[in-house]
Design an enzyme around this catalytic site. Structure first.
Site, mmCIF file in Angstrom:
data_model
loop_
_atom_site.group_PDB
_atom_site.id
_atom_site.type_symbol
_atom_site.label_atom_id
_atom_site.label_comp_id
_atom_site.label_asym_id
_atom_site.label_seq_id
_atom_site.Cartn_x
_atom_site.Cartn_y
_atom_site.Cartn_z
ATOM 1 N N ARG A 295 0.862 -1.186 0.000
ATOM 2 C CA ARG A 295 0.000 0.000 0.000
ATOM 3 C C ARG A 295 0.892 1.228 0.000
ATOM 4 O O ARG A 295 1.753 1.373 0.870
ATOM 5 C CB ARG A 295 -0.923 0.024 1.230
ATOM 6 C CG ARG A 295 -2.120 0.992 1.052
ATOM 7 C CD ARG A 295 -2.915 1.136 2.346
ATOM 8 N NE ARG A 295 -2.115 1.813 3.341
ATOM 9 C CZ ARG A 295 -2.065 1.470 4.633
ATOM 10 N NH1 ARG A 295 -2.764 0.462 5.100
ATOM 11 N NH2 ARG A 295 -1.300 2.146 5.455
ATOM 12 N N GLU B 12 4.527 7.192 2.717
ATOM 13 C CA GLU B 12 5.386 6.014 2.861
ATOM 14 C C GLU B 12 4.865 4.895 1.976
ATOM 15 O O GLU B 12 3.725 4.942 1.500
ATOM 16 C CB GLU B 12 5.479 5.547 4.325
ATOM 17 C CG GLU B 12 4.174 5.043 4.904
ATOM 18 C CD GLU B 12 4.326 4.573 6.362
ATOM 19 O OE1 GLU B 12 5.454 4.519 6.877
ATOM 20 O OE2 GLU B 12 3.285 4.261 6.976
ATOM 21 N N ASN C 184 4.274 0.870 2.093
ATOM 22 C CA ASN C 184 4.181 -0.230 3.055
ATOM 23 C C ASN C 184 4.393 -1.567 2.361
ATOM 24 O O ASN C 184 3.626 -1.933 1.466
ATOM 25 C CB ASN C 184 2.798 -0.237 3.706
ATOM 26 C CG ASN C 184 2.506 1.043 4.447
ATOM 27 O OD1 ASN C 184 2.919 1.225 5.583
ATOM 28 N ND2 ASN C 184 1.816 1.976 3.780
ATOM 29 N N SER D 9 -2.697 -2.855 5.979
ATOM 30 C CA SER D 9 -4.002 -3.297 6.485
ATOM 31 C C SER D 9 -5.153 -2.453 5.951
ATOM 32 O O SER D 9 -4.979 -1.547 5.148
ATOM 33 C CB SER D 9 -3.981 -3.277 8.013
ATOM 34 O OG SER D 9 -3.679 -1.980 8.464
ATOM 35 N N LYS E 168 12.554 3.526 5.683
ATOM 36 C CA LYS E 168 12.502 4.927 5.284
ATOM 37 C C LYS E 168 13.786 5.363 4.583
ATOM 38 O O LYS E 168 13.776 6.240 3.725
ATOM 39 C CB LYS E 168 12.278 5.805 6.515
ATOM 40 C CG LYS E 168 10.932 5.594 7.193
ATOM 41 C CD LYS E 168 9.801 6.025 6.308
ATOM 42 C CE LYS E 168 8.477 5.678 6.944
ATOM 43 N NZ LYS E 168 8.227 4.216 7.008
ATOM 44 N N LYS F 23 11.794 10.657 10.854
ATOM 45 C CA LYS F 23 11.230 9.302 10.879
ATOM 46 C C LYS F 23 12.306 8.248 11.089
ATOM 47 O O LYS F 23 13.366 8.310 10.456
ATOM 48 C CB LYS F 23 10.541 8.988 9.544
ATOM 49 C CG LYS F 23 9.350 9.865 9.218
ATOM 50 C CD LYS F 23 8.726 9.424 7.882
ATOM 51 C CE LYS F 23 7.411 10.130 7.620
ATOM 52 N NZ LYS F 23 6.737 9.585 6.420
ATOM 53 N N GLU G 68 7.743 1.237 9.740
ATOM 54 C CA GLU G 68 6.493 1.643 9.103
ATOM 55 C C GLU G 68 5.415 1.866 10.149
ATOM 56 O O GLU G 68 5.549 1.482 11.297
ATOM 57 C CB GLU G 68 6.000 0.554 8.144
ATOM 58 C CG GLU G 68 6.899 0.357 6.950
ATOM 59 C CD GLU G 68 6.307 -0.628 5.956
ATOM 60 O OE1 GLU G 68 5.185 -1.110 6.181
ATOM 61 O OE2 GLU G 68 6.961 -0.903 4.960
ATOM 62 N N GLY G 69 4.328 2.465 9.715
ATOM 63 C CA GLY G 69 3.101 2.426 10.490
ATOM 64 C C GLY G 69 2.872 3.570 11.443
ATOM 65 O O GLY G 69 1.896 3.583 12.166
ATOM 66 N N ARG H 185 -7.803 7.357 4.996
ATOM 67 C CA ARG H 185 -7.836 7.526 6.445
ATOM 68 C C ARG H 185 -7.828 9.009 6.757
ATOM 69 O O ARG H 185 -7.071 9.775 6.155
ATOM 70 C CB ARG H 185 -6.605 6.882 7.088
ATOM 71 C CG ARG H 185 -6.764 5.393 7.271
ATOM 72 C CD ARG H 185 -5.495 4.805 7.836
ATOM 73 N NE ARG H 185 -4.372 5.083 6.955
ATOM 74 C CZ ARG H 185 -3.124 4.711 7.211
ATOM 75 N NH1 ARG H 185 -2.834 4.070 8.334
ATOM 76 N NH2 ARG H 185 -2.153 4.986 6.363
#
Lengths: 517, 517
Positions: B132, B153, B155, B160, B342, B407, B411-412, B493
């Site tokens: 994603r 970013e 993924n 998810s 990253k 960063k 991830e996430g 989101r």
């Protein structure tokens, strides 16, 4: 080999843990859900009411005699016709109801609604029934050799669980055939071999009935301009079983392109109105959240207003009258609701004794005698409590009372008096009120066991009793014409053997499915 | 006309109440659900974990520039290929990772797994990516005149919400087009006219990737007898977002007839084993509840083991190594997970400055320059913190730091350092560790508002920031061959503007959908 003797197979603790977790998650994933009972989640801890949980379900499908299932399915359309005919014969039904009016306030209230609308004149000749006929297997020998099907009751209003029942069938089918055509979540058992529950078409059947009524209503009757049409679901405020109802609404919307609105019974008078200057009396719904929008209701589907608890004050009776006098097709009409009185069921059953009282033939003149005999064979012995009659004798004698249940006119359980309690109960009420009750011989189901996952997560196992309901829907004209008559789909409810009362919503029992044996 | 200026339209209190109740019920009816967060329902009040609630969702879809959406979709397959190529180029990737090993224990742990398996020899040349790519709209002028798409970013592991995102699209579409092709639950707004969210094929796309891997695995490698095949989902114990995962599993089962098992990361070593005497190293899954049954896993889909919290002890690292050395196709491999660091993203972005470092052309030799330029245009400026470099200068100066985010490799979200906090944070850690971090210019999204229904039922409204993710899946051979490369589906989101951290699962943000404008 007696499949039932060792059913269901014993679960190891790993199997049980996995099966419970799988079912718990399957239910939420597929909408086999209810809002949690207040004893489990208090309102204060979830003020917005967002929490949900699994409906109470059995871990295993229950075994059910194929002959009994087929008998129930084969008589459903005739039963639909029978209750349509009884509803249409207002003279016959009225005589029974008027006798109950003096002892049953609720029946009296409904009858008053009918009389008021009759006095003004009904404007809608069509009636819709979404019925469920509930049965148990009667097997007094306990040998499972010649089990027969006996009717518990015939539901003419708000027959529920068609939506969730289809999901339970899907779930058990999935568990029985996963991962690859056969199950590894259940221990092996001969009853599972190549066996899955029969197809359960409750949702398309019930939605199909509502769609037939919607279509039969015809174009908008509103004046001066026609309005878009809709079906109204009348529901209880705070309904915990709404996801069952939503299955039907979703099917109506997706398969039939019909607009459905939910209106709680206390909103009826505020949100709907009848065009009084219009002799056709169309009923108009105006959403509170969109006051400039109007829809004309073709069909009123009652999932509320079926019992006294839904009539806390006079405005609820006013609302019922308001619906009844409108042009919408009612599911059901007041008369059709009254046809479900236990007294009607008892009279039909008792009438077997004399040919001059053969009501089945009277109401089903075009039905062949074999089919009528099939209907008759589903009747359990039942009696009124008339002075000097057999019923009174059986009810007052503790030895015979022990094999009986005493029922008031209401549907849905929760009001019955069982066995030893019958004589003292009768003595505690005035004898003039006895005619409000009927005595029914208890059906003796074969011994069975199952395991249930309750909505609060508790897992209970033990001896159980199963009750099979079959769904049917009929749309008829009071002139006697039948426009739509179908059967399809079923509901299996399983409750602990020692719990005499059986509403699933009350948490005493679980939704189940069946394997035919 | 600026559609965004007055978006979303103001809700009356009746509209808001109805919209919230409709969404609350729609979510449970359709499985758009999560297990409730512990701050809402304590474990002691639901010991069996049966309660569920709606996923956090927005009441309105968010407006999104059509050009930016189309740009994201059009580059997804190229991005898939880019990260497959980076993963395959172990020399290039290894150099970057080895530099991180000394400052990042988690990266070091993953690298060690790769080295151990490389030393023994990989047996599976195929890799599966379910990716994603997350973006924000960059609109520094705030005029919405020339918004551009910038990547947040990429993924490469456990991307998810594909399952739930499809449901949110369905829900907003239903709300926008109910009851009869147009909405009455929303106030009217020009953005709604004839507009619904673009088709969201996240579930079939992601399931299609898993199915392609399952098929490419070929027949069972087990000896002496072949075993039935399955896909394993490796999940976290106590996962609250399991219904998202179940959407994929259900699609795999129903549309592809593939068996899926869920295994928590702490069960891997107990329930799976590799046939050590078999040079093909098939990995065998034995359900705890059915110990006589064995399945061979074709594909290992990781929805766990993506961050340090999933490796509480050495056995978790052992489990990851165990999976990595098996014959199953990993989604992702350790190397593919590491390609999502990253640092890789930063090097790709920084490389724009010099032609000798044109890594995009290196990794996408067959891609036309226009498409490579499209990829490049999605990069936000980002920097390492090398001594004397631009990044260090920007990070340490409070005035320039204010426009940046720092960063780590993970991830996430949830680990970033924002704006004014950057200089002091860097001074608080040893300078030798700075190379574990990259500095990225903050993307400046256009102003927007929305209203969200949280999982605990609270309704929040205000200024928001949206992040669009597009899904893609690629199956490739380390010899360079691509067997399957598709894009499809997306995730919107939306989080409160003042919350810098953004995991939906953490409750800070909501699942949303988009209307293209």
């Amino acid at each position: 080999m007696d499949l039932a003797a060792c059913y269901p197979p014993e679960l190891s603790s790993e199997q049980k843990q996995h099966l419970v977790a799988t079912i718990r998650d399957w239910c939420i994933h597929h909408g086999l859900a209810v809002r949690p009972p207040p004893a489990f989640v208090q309102g204060t801890s979830d003020p917005q009411g967002v929490l949900a949980t699994n409906a109470p379900v059995t871990l295993f499908p229950s075994l059910f005699p194929r002959s009994c299932y087929e008998a129930a399915v084969s008589v459903q359309e005739t039963y639909n016709q029978l209750y349509a005919s009884i509803t249409t014969d207002t003279d016959w039904l009225g005589e029974i109801i008027e006798d109950l009016v003096e002892v049953d306030d609720f029946v009296a209230g409904l009858w008053k609604v009918h009389l008021a609308v009759k006095n003004e004149g009904y404007v809608q000749p069509l009636s819709l029934g979404l019925f469920r006929s509930d049965y148990m297997v009667h097997d007094p020998s306990g040998s499972s050799k010649e089990p027969v099907l006996k009717q518990v009751e015939f539901n003419t209003i708000a027959a529920s669980f068609g939506g969730l029942s289809g999901l339970v069938s899907q779930m058990h089918t999935s568990l029985l055939s996963s991962p690859t055509g056969q199950s590894i979540v259940y221990p092996s058992h001969p009853a599972f071999r190549g066996n899955i529950p029969p197809e359960n078409t409750a949702v398309p059947t019930l939605a199909g009935g509502l769609a037939a009524a919607h279509k039969a209503y015809g174009p908008s009757k509103s004046s001066p301009n026609p309005l878009p049409l809709c079906v109204l679901f009348i529901v209880q405020a705070g309904e915990r079983n709404l996801f069952d109802q939503m299955e039907l609404a979703t099917c109506l919307s997706q398969s039939h392109n019909i607009t459905v609105f939910r209106v709680t019974s206390d909103e009826i008078l505020e949100l709907t109105s009848i065009q009084e200057s219009n002799p056709a009396r169309p009923i108009i719904y105006t959403p509170r959240y969109s006051p400039s929008t109007q829809f004309e209701a073709t069909t009123i589907y009652l999932r509320a207003l079926y019992g006294p608890q839904d009539y806390p004050d006079e405005s609820a009776w006013k609302a019922r009258t308001h619906l009844e006098r409108s042009a919408a097709i009612k599911c059901p009409t007041v008369l059709n609701q009254l046809s479900g009185c236990k007294k009607v069921q008892q009279i039909l059953a008792t009438a077997v004794s004399g040919p001059e009282m053969d009501y089945l033939t009277r109401f089903l003149p075009c039905t062949n005698p074999g089919r009528i005999q099939q209907i008759r064979s589903t009747f359990a012995p039942q009696y009124d409590l008339a002075e000097g009659g057999r019923g009174r004798e059986l009810a007052l004698n503790p030895e015979t009372a022990a094999f009986h249940v005493l029922k008031p006119q209401r549907e849905g359980g929760g009001n019955n008096v069982y066995r030893d309690s019958i004589p003292s109960f009768l003595k505690s009420i005035p004898e003039k009120d006895w005619k409000g009750w009927i005595l029914m011989e208890l059906i003796q189901p074969p011994p069975a066991k199952n395991v249930a996952l309750r909505s609060d997560g508790q897992v209970l196992s033990g001896d159980v009793i199963g009750e099979l309901g079959t769904y049917g829907t009929i749309l008829w004209n009071t002139n006697g014409e039948t426009l739509h008559n179908t059967q399809g789909g079923w509901l299996m409810r399983t409750k602990a053997k020692d719990s005499d009362e059986g509403g699933v919503a009350a948490g005493f029992s679980s939704l189940d499915s069946i394997l035919l044996v």
